[in-house]
Design a protein around this motif. Sequence first.
Motif, short mmCIF file in Angstrom:
data_model
loop_
_atom_site.label_atom_id
_atom_site.label_comp_id
_atom_site.label_asym_id
_atom_site.label_seq_id
_atom_site.Cartn_x
_atom_site.Cartn_y
_atom_site.Cartn_z
N ILE A 102 33.89 -20.37 -2.79
CA ILE A 102 34.19 -21.62 -3.49
C ILE A 102 34.65 -22.64 -2.44
O ILE A 102 35.63 -22.42 -1.74
CB ILE A 102 35.31 -21.45 -4.53
N THR A 103 33.92 -23.74 -2.34
CA THR A 103 34.32 -24.78 -1.39
C THR A 103 34.34 -26.15 -2.07
O THR A 103 34.38 -27.18 -1.40
CB THR A 103 33.35 -24.84 -0.18
N THR A 104 34.31 -26.15 -3.38
CA THR A 104 34.28 -27.41 -4.10
C THR A 104 35.66 -28.06 -4.11
O THR A 104 36.66 -27.44 -3.80
CB THR A 104 33.81 -27.20 -5.56
N GLY A 105 35.70 -29.32 -4.44
CA GLY A 105 36.93 -30.08 -4.57
C GLY A 105 36.60 -31.34 -5.34
O GLY A 105 35.43 -31.68 -5.53
N ARG A 106 37.64 -32.05 -5.78
CA ARG A 106 37.38 -33.28 -6.53
C ARG A 106 36.62 -34.28 -5.65
O ARG A 106 37.02 -34.57 -4.54
CB ARG A 106 38.68 -33.90 -7.01
N TRP A 107 35.51 -34.80 -6.19
CA TRP A 107 34.77 -35.83 -5.49
C TRP A 107 34.94 -37.15 -6.23
O TRP A 107 35.21 -37.18 -7.42
CB TRP A 107 33.29 -35.47 -5.34
N ARG A 108 34.83 -38.24 -5.48
CA ARG A 108 35.00 -39.57 -6.07
C ARG A 108 33.81 -40.43 -5.66
O ARG A 108 33.47 -40.52 -4.49
CB ARG A 108 36.31 -40.21 -5.59
N GLY A 109 33.22 -41.05 -6.67
CA GLY A 109 32.07 -41.89 -6.41
C GLY A 109 32.00 -43.05 -7.37
O GLY A 109 32.94 -43.32 -8.13
N LEU A 110 30.85 -43.72 -7.36
CA LEU A 110 30.64 -44.89 -8.21
C LEU A 110 29.25 -44.83 -8.81
O LEU A 110 28.31 -44.30 -8.20
CB LEU A 110 30.80 -46.17 -7.38
N ALA A 111 29.13 -45.37 -10.01
CA ALA A 111 27.84 -45.40 -10.71
C ALA A 111 27.69 -46.73 -11.42
O ALA A 111 28.65 -47.50 -11.53
CB ALA A 111 27.76 -44.25 -11.71
#
Length: 324
Positions: A246-255
């Motif tokens: 498991i290497t996921t983490g919260r990601w932040r982006g724009l749409a």
Amino acid sequence: MKKSVRFSVLAVLSFLFAFTVQAGDGPDGYPERPIEVVVQYGAGGGSDIFVRNLMTPAAKLLGTTINVTNMTGGAGVKASKYVLGQPADGYTIYNFSPEQLINTALGRENFSEEFAPLVQVQQDISIFYINPENKNFQTVQELIEYAKANPGKLQFTGTTPTSPDEIIIMRFAKEAGIDIKYVPFDKAPQTHAAVLGGHLDVLHEEPGVILSLIEAGKLKPIIVFNDKRLDKFPDVPCSVELGINITTGRWRGLAVKKGTPQPIIDYLAGVLEQAAQDPMFVEYQATSLLDQRPGWKGPVEFGKYWDDEYQATKDVLTQLGYVK
């Protein structure tokens, strides 16, 4: 004095940076009026701070005002509906996050039919923390041993049911082969207090949010979900070295709303990529430990990432019984 000089240098670099591009040279004169960025979380949270720090240099580059609107409620559904009620013209940008994938899996919205990817900017780090005075375990290996010897007794905390916190915690529990209990709270500070006070055992959180508590020795990190250890916490093992995939983490982006002209999407993506290189934004990321792994993805790559993350999210929610 040194701090003041450093800040002045950053301010000068930021000022010079703003004039390395032509402002307001988008397709068909875009933008001709202010732009609104909608954040589905309250002011002062991680996503809100991210958006405001990015939009400061972006406004200079675009040559227009950018207004940030915080719109909480319905686990992000309220904000999504507001954005979808606006024209698909590039003047309304949405702070896109894992919650939109979760809401889609739960049937609350449909991100793939409603939104077009703009950019991903950050890939945060997930870490588990304990109270240093915990008498049952002090390492993640001891945690797993304790959980196996005491099925269902170990209590983890994070924000709200079906949140990214619960998904990462339950993915870990499955990989580790342990039976644990998830105790959610509405707000992150409540989760911190629960572990600080010894009421619950393990906290899931990003490091930048609680850095002061870590440095004060009040919370102890025991595992970093990454493929390598962090320079900031060299003694804390990473998940991959422990055989936990498991290497996921919260990601932040724009749409933006689907139907927004592609030339505007491409133009905005280019401007935001330059804004993310502004010295002031770079400084903010470093201070908040948001520079620990690459987070940038353009529209095409971000869209592909959506699909992969959605499937993983749906699988976990199905295993937990939230999706039938």
